[in-house]
Design a protein around this motif. Structure first.
Motif, mmCIF file in Angstrom:
data_model
loop_
_atom_site.group_PDB
_atom_site.id
_atom_site.type_symbol
_atom_site.label_atom_id
_atom_site.label_comp_id
_atom_site.label_asym_id
_atom_site.label_seq_id
_atom_site.Cartn_x
_atom_site.Cartn_y
_atom_site.Cartn_z
ATOM 1 N N GLY A 1 -14.558 4.572 -1.449
ATOM 2 C CA GLY A 1 -14.369 4.213 -0.062
ATOM 3 C C GLY A 1 -13.856 5.440 0.664
ATOM 4 N N TYR A 2 -13.495 5.274 1.906
ATOM 5 C CA TYR A 2 -12.969 6.386 2.694
ATOM 6 C C TYR A 2 -11.670 5.982 3.365
ATOM 7 N N VAL A 3 -10.756 6.939 3.435
ATOM 8 C CA VAL A 3 -9.480 6.734 4.112
ATOM 9 C C VAL A 3 -9.332 7.830 5.156
ATOM 10 N N VAL B 1 -2.915 8.734 6.396
ATOM 11 C CA VAL B 1 -2.254 8.725 5.088
ATOM 12 C C VAL B 1 -0.807 9.176 5.262
ATOM 13 N N GLU B 2 0.099 8.322 4.846
ATOM 14 C CA GLU B 2 1.528 8.604 4.954
ATOM 15 C C GLU B 2 2.098 9.129 3.639
ATOM 16 N N CYS B 3 1.750 8.474 2.527
ATOM 17 C CA CYS B 3 2.310 8.823 1.224
ATOM 18 C C CYS B 3 1.239 8.630 0.152
ATOM 19 N N VAL B 4 1.202 9.569 -0.797
ATOM 20 C CA VAL B 4 0.224 9.505 -1.886
ATOM 21 C C VAL B 4 0.966 9.439 -3.208
ATOM 22 N N GLN B 5 0.587 8.481 -4.035
ATOM 23 C CA GLN B 5 1.096 8.363 -5.401
ATOM 24 C C GLN B 5 -0.100 8.117 -6.304
ATOM 25 N N ASP B 6 0.107 8.213 -7.615
ATOM 26 C CA ASP B 6 -0.980 7.890 -8.536
ATOM 27 C C ASP B 6 -1.419 6.453 -8.312
ATOM 28 N N HIS B 7 -2.687 6.277 -8.033
ATOM 29 C CA HIS B 7 -3.317 4.963 -7.900
ATOM 30 C C HIS B 7 -2.765 4.131 -6.733
ATOM 31 N N LEU C 1 -2.020 4.510 -2.227
ATOM 32 C CA LEU C 1 -1.897 5.215 -0.948
ATOM 33 C C LEU C 1 -1.108 4.344 0.013
ATOM 34 N N THR C 2 -0.215 4.945 0.761
ATOM 35 C CA THR C 2 0.488 4.225 1.814
ATOM 36 C C THR C 2 0.010 4.792 3.143
ATOM 37 N N LEU C 3 -0.443 3.913 4.015
ATOM 38 C CA LEU C 3 -0.942 4.336 5.319
ATOM 39 C C LEU C 3 0.171 4.323 6.358
ATOM 40 N N SER C 4 -0.083 4.951 7.496
ATOM 41 C CA SER C 4 0.928 5.034 8.547
ATOM 42 C C SER C 4 1.278 3.668 9.130
ATOM 43 N N ASN C 5 0.414 2.673 8.981
ATOM 44 C CA ASN C 5 0.725 1.337 9.481
ATOM 45 C C ASN C 5 1.486 0.496 8.449
ATOM 46 N N GLY C 6 1.846 1.108 7.305
ATOM 47 C CA GLY C 6 2.612 0.428 6.276
ATOM 48 C C GLY C 6 1.768 -0.232 5.196
ATOM 49 N N GLU C 7 0.472 -0.278 5.376
ATOM 50 C CA GLU C 7 -0.433 -0.894 4.400
ATOM 51 C C GLU C 7 -0.466 -0.055 3.119
ATOM 52 N N ILE C 8 -0.374 -0.710 1.984
ATOM 53 C CA ILE C 8 -0.448 -0.035 0.685
ATOM 54 C C ILE C 8 -1.809 -0.339 0.074
ATOM 55 N N LEU C 9 -2.545 0.728 -0.261
ATOM 56 C CA LEU C 9 -3.879 0.568 -0.815
ATOM 57 C C LEU C 9 -3.895 0.964 -2.287
ATOM 58 N N ASN D 1 -5.670 1.954 -5.674
ATOM 59 C CA ASN D 1 -6.954 2.594 -5.930
ATOM 60 C C ASN D 1 -6.981 3.139 -7.346
ATOM 61 N N LEU D 2 -8.064 3.783 -7.715
ATOM 62 C CA LEU D 2 -8.225 4.327 -9.063
ATOM 63 C C LEU D 2 -8.127 5.854 -9.085
ATOM 64 N N SER D 3 -7.750 6.470 -7.982
ATOM 65 C CA SER D 3 -7.679 7.933 -7.890
ATOM 66 C C SER D 3 -6.271 8.428 -8.201
ATOM 67 N N ARG D 4 -6.223 9.570 -8.869
ATOM 68 C CA ARG D 4 -4.928 10.174 -9.192
ATOM 69 C C ARG D 4 -4.391 10.946 -7.989
ATOM 70 N N LYS D 5 -3.107 11.180 -7.984
ATOM 71 C CA LYS D 5 -2.447 11.885 -6.894
ATOM 72 C C LYS D 5 -3.007 13.297 -6.747
ATOM 73 N N SER D 6 -3.270 13.979 -7.872
ATOM 74 C CA SER D 6 -3.793 15.351 -7.826
ATOM 75 C C SER D 6 -5.178 15.393 -7.191
ATOM 76 N N TYR D 7 -6.011 14.380 -7.450
ATOM 77 C CA TYR D 7 -7.346 14.304 -6.859
ATOM 78 C C TYR D 7 -7.242 14.149 -5.340
ATOM 79 N N ILE D 8 -6.391 13.234 -4.889
ATOM 80 C CA ILE D 8 -6.251 13.003 -3.449
ATOM 81 C C ILE D 8 -5.627 14.213 -2.764
#
Length: 155
Positions: free
Chosen positions: A96-98, A103-109, A111-119, A121-128
């Motif tokens: 998908g696309y973000v 994007v507010e915060c990135v962790q392994d698997h 993503l936290t968006l600026s609106n507070g939504e937590i997504l 996913n299957l992507s690692r932090k280093s990839y993002i």
């Protein structure tokens, strides 16, 4: 369609097992599109008078890679590819696309968006992080590219 107001495009399967797209808007509300992310992206790019192949060609030329590159609409709309699900078939889209700017915060698997939504996913932090760096480079390259043609918009 809400082409420019979205924070993320998330692939999912509808009740019949077909590809569908969840459009997460910047205000946190959701819209749904009965088609794949690729179909949605092509419709969006054509609506904005952009050629998907030309955008992908320019992006791959700037970044130096062709697979899973960020997609740039303009300097304020850069989309990061994120793996949201495991593919079932060979041609099944799992990315998908973000919106890079949401994007507010990135962790392994996760993503936290600026609106507070937590997504999740299957992507690692280093990839993002690499995709964010590519997106920043694309933003700078786009601004430089746009400056070459400013004379066309000045009256």
């Amino acid at each position: 369609m809400f082409y420019i107001q979205f924070a993320a495009l998330i692939p999912f399967y509808d009740t019949y097992g077909q590809n569908a797209t969840c459009i997460l808007l910047k205000d946190g509300s959701k819209e749904y599109f009965n088609g794949s992310i690729k179909a949605y992206m092509h419709a969006m790019l054509y609506e904005l008078h952009l050629d998907p192949k030309a955008v992908n060609f320019w992006t791959s030329k700037i970044i130096g890679t062709k697979l899973n590159t960020p997609l740039i609409i303009d300097e304020s709309m850069i989309l990061l590819p994120v793996k949201f699900r495991k593919s079932v078939g060979k041609q099944d889209g799992c990315f998908g696309y973000v919106n890079y700017h949401c994007v507010e915060c990135v962790q392994d698997h996760q993503l936290t968006l600026s609106n507070g939504e937590i997504l999740p996913n299957l992507s690692r932090k280093s990839y993002i992080a690499k995709k964010q760096k590519d997106a920043k480079l694309l933003g700078y390259a786009y601004i430089d590219y746009k400056k070459q043609y400013e004379f066309m918009w000045k009256s």
